[in-house]
Structures are given as C-alpha cells and as structure tokens.
Enzyme design. Structure first.
Site, mmCIF file in Angstrom:
data_model
loop_
_atom_site.group_PDB
_atom_site.id
_atom_site.type_symbol
_atom_site.label_atom_id
_atom_site.label_comp_id
_atom_site.label_asym_id
_atom_site.label_seq_id
_atom_site.Cartn_x
_atom_site.Cartn_y
_atom_site.Cartn_z
ATOM 1 N N LYS A 58 0.803 -1.233 0.000
ATOM 2 C CA LYS A 58 0.000 0.000 0.000
ATOM 3 C C LYS A 58 0.834 1.281 0.000
ATOM 4 O O LYS A 58 0.391 2.297 -0.528
ATOM 5 C CB LYS A 58 -0.930 0.024 1.225
ATOM 6 C CG LYS A 58 -2.109 -0.922 1.121
ATOM 7 C CD LYS A 58 -2.963 -0.820 2.383
ATOM 8 C CE LYS A 58 -4.325 -1.420 2.169
ATOM 9 N NZ LYS A 58 -5.252 -1.120 3.250
ATOM 10 N N ASP A 63 -10.424 3.209 2.100
ATOM 11 C CA ASP A 63 -10.621 2.548 3.404
ATOM 12 C C ASP A 63 -11.340 3.461 4.407
ATOM 13 O O ASP A 63 -12.251 3.037 5.111
ATOM 14 C CB ASP A 63 -9.264 2.132 4.004
ATOM 15 C CG ASP A 63 -8.751 0.834 3.415
ATOM 16 O OD1 ASP A 63 -9.557 0.074 2.847
ATOM 17 O OD2 ASP A 63 -7.533 0.585 3.523
#
Ligand SMILES: NC(=O)c1ccc[n+]([C@@H]2O[C@H](COP(=O)([O-])OP(=O)(O)OC[C@H]3O[C@@H](n4cnc5c(N)ncnc54)[C@H](OP(=O)(O)O)[C@@H]3O)[C@@H](O)[C@H]2O)c1
Length: 281
Positions: free
Chosen positions: A71, A108
């Site tokens: 990420k 997210d």
C-alpha cells in the site's frame, strides 16, 4: 486503451493474497450486474511490485486494489495519487484510464465512515470527542476520514506512544496522543470509541480495556470482522452501546472502486453480507 475490448479485468495485489475476500465480493457484483469482466487475486512478492504494476498496464487491466505489504510502496509507481491517499500515506485502489495513466486513491477511510453511518445515520463526528485505540495503517485511514467529515477532537491511544505522537504531530490540533495506560479514563465523554488494534482478532488475545466509564450513548466500533463480534464489541453491546464491526468497512470501501472500474455503484445487500460472512466460518 485496453486491448481487451469490453472485457473488464481488475484484481487485488498483495502478498500473501489467498486470504483476500475481495475477489468473491467484486465477482459477486460482476455477476449480479451481468457485466463482462473478472476480478482476480494477484500474488505479488515485494521485490516484484514494480514489474507487476507495469504489467497491469500491458495486460489491459482497468485497475486493481492494493493490500499489504504494497500500500505504501506503490505510491511512487503511479502517475498520480490523490490528496486523501497522500494524507493516509497509502493507496488501496488504482484506476487505469483509457490513456494508460494510473491514479491511486484510498477508500478505506470513506468505507469506514459509511459503515458507521449505515448503522447510526445521525452520527456527526463534529459533535464531540472521539477515541481511537491503535495507531497503525488502518487507524490512519480512519483518522483522515473522520477529519474529512469534520471531527474536532480525536484522542489517539496506542500501546507504543511514539507512534500515536507522530500521527498527532502530523495532524496537529485535532488529533491528540494519549498514553495506553489512560485508555479507560480517556473514554468517559466520547461519542465514538474505535478499536483499530489487532487485539480481539481470531488467534489474538482480547483487547484489554475497561468500559466502566464509557457513556451508554457512545457508538462503539471495531475494525475487526473475524470474528464478527470481538469480545470488546460483545462487552459494549451487552452494556447497551450500539456497535459496528469491520465487515461494513470492507464492503463499503469496495463500492467506489467498483464504480470507477465498471461505471455501476453496487449495492450492499443482506445476501452479499451473508455470502462474505460465510467465507469466514
Ligand atoms: N475492516 C477492514 O476493512 C479493515 C481494513 C484494514 C485493517 N483492518 C483491521 O484493523 C486492525 C489494524 O490493522 P493495521 O493494518 O492498522 O495493522 P498495523 O499497522 O499492524 O497496526 C496494529 C496496531 O495494533 C496495535 N497492537 C498490536 N498488538 C497489540 C497489543 N498486544 N496491545 C495493544 N495494541 C496492540 C499496534 O500497536 P503498536 O504500535 O504498539 O505496535 C498498532 O497500533 C487489524 O485487526 C486489521 O484486521 C480492518
């Protein structure tokens, strides 16, 4: 321009990747909306990430999700990264345009916030102090989303104080770092209490915290979804607090990614929840 015609190829890059429920989730929607495409797991070892990212474009992918451990590292390999992902310091979704340009975002935090609002539609982050336990990557995504939604005071409480302090310094003013030993006292007036540690996951010990001082009106959330109800959430529910587990975050972060790739904003239905939940048993 993709050479795959109308076929939409997408996936999730991570290492390991077999545990990801994202292929089941996105392929459920591809089938439900009768779209021409597939979402595939892409196991990419850390030292092969750059090759894999270049390969996405060559293979005509429309984009991909990104999970651990890529990420952060993928950010430098993209043509652009939006402000939200920069503030989170991580990308979880890549969109590849018709011109081959790769842009990164992170859904997210928005997914987390949507999961709260789904359970408690009147919840307003600006209406009082918020306590977050844990200061890892997921906590950071939650903090950025709550700040974007107007939070005015976030108490960040982490076992390793320095980690919380460095986030608090970055988002100075609204985010305040508190020592782990103060967690039971620091929740006596909060509107939201969130567990963003890994404590309470299947295979880990329960989160250690006394809820004695927590107001009954506080919304209590846990980012964990395996098990569906952690000991922390069970204790909160049994004393009368409204609770939210992490499954909603997983499902809601997927919706804007699917929309970006396929042009359809998909629904989260009880059948979808049950389908994903069944994969954990
Ligand atoms: N629902 C979703 O879609 C979603 C998405 C992402 C993550 N998650 C969940 O969120 C949780 C955190 O993930 P992450 O990616 O942020 O992990 P991470 O970066 O590894 O952070 C882990 C956090 O847990 C804390 N911790 C670990 N052991 C502890 C202990 N014994 N006592 C107290 N605190 C402890 C760490 O504190 P230190 O700093 O002191 O080590 C750190 O704050 C995980 O349970 C993950 O499954 C859910």
């Amino acid at each position: 321009m993709s050479g795959n015609g109308s076929f939409g190829l997408v996936g999730v890059m991570g290492w390991p990747i077999a545990q990801s429920r994202s292929p089941i989730l996105h392929n459920y929607w591809i089938d439900k909306y009768k779209l021409n495409g597939r979402y595939v797991p892409l196991g990419v070892q850390p030292d092969r990430l750059a090759d894999a990212v270049r390969g996405l474009r060559a293979l005509g992918f429309r984009g991909c999700n990104v999970t651990m451990p890529h990420k952060q590292d993928i950010m430098a390999m993209l043509d652009s990264v939006d402000d939200t992902a920069r503030r989170m310091g991580a990308v979880n979704c890549v969109i590849i345009g018709d011109d081959g340009k790769m842009s990164g975002t992170n859904n997210d935090g928005r997914g987390y916030y949507s999961s709260l609002i789904e359970v408690s539609p009147s919840f307003k982050p600006a209406s009082g102090p918020i306590a977050i336990l844990g200061a890892g990557g997921a906590s950071r995504a939650v903090i950025v989303a709550l700040l974007e939604e107007g939070a005015t005071e976030i108490r960040l409480i982490n076992r390793t104080f320095e980690r919380a302090k460095s986030i608090a310094d970055e988002f100075s003013g609204v985010v305040k770092a508190l020592p782990w030993e103060r967690r039971a006292d620091a929740i006596d007036d909060v509107i939201l209490l969130t567990n963003a540690t890994n404590q309470g996951m299947t295979g880990k010990p329960p989160l250690e915290i006394s809820l004695a001082k927590l107001p009954k009106s506080t919304l209590v959330s846990d980012l964990i979804y395996v098990p569906p109800e952690t000991p922390f959430l069970k204790a909160a529910r049994e004393r009368g607090n409204v609770t939210v587990n992490g499954l909603g975050m997983l499902l809601h972060q997927a919706r804007p990614a699917f929309k970006a790739w396929f042009g359809v904003m998909p629904d989260i239905t009880p059948d979808l929840r049950a389908t994903i939940q069944a994969t954990f048993t």
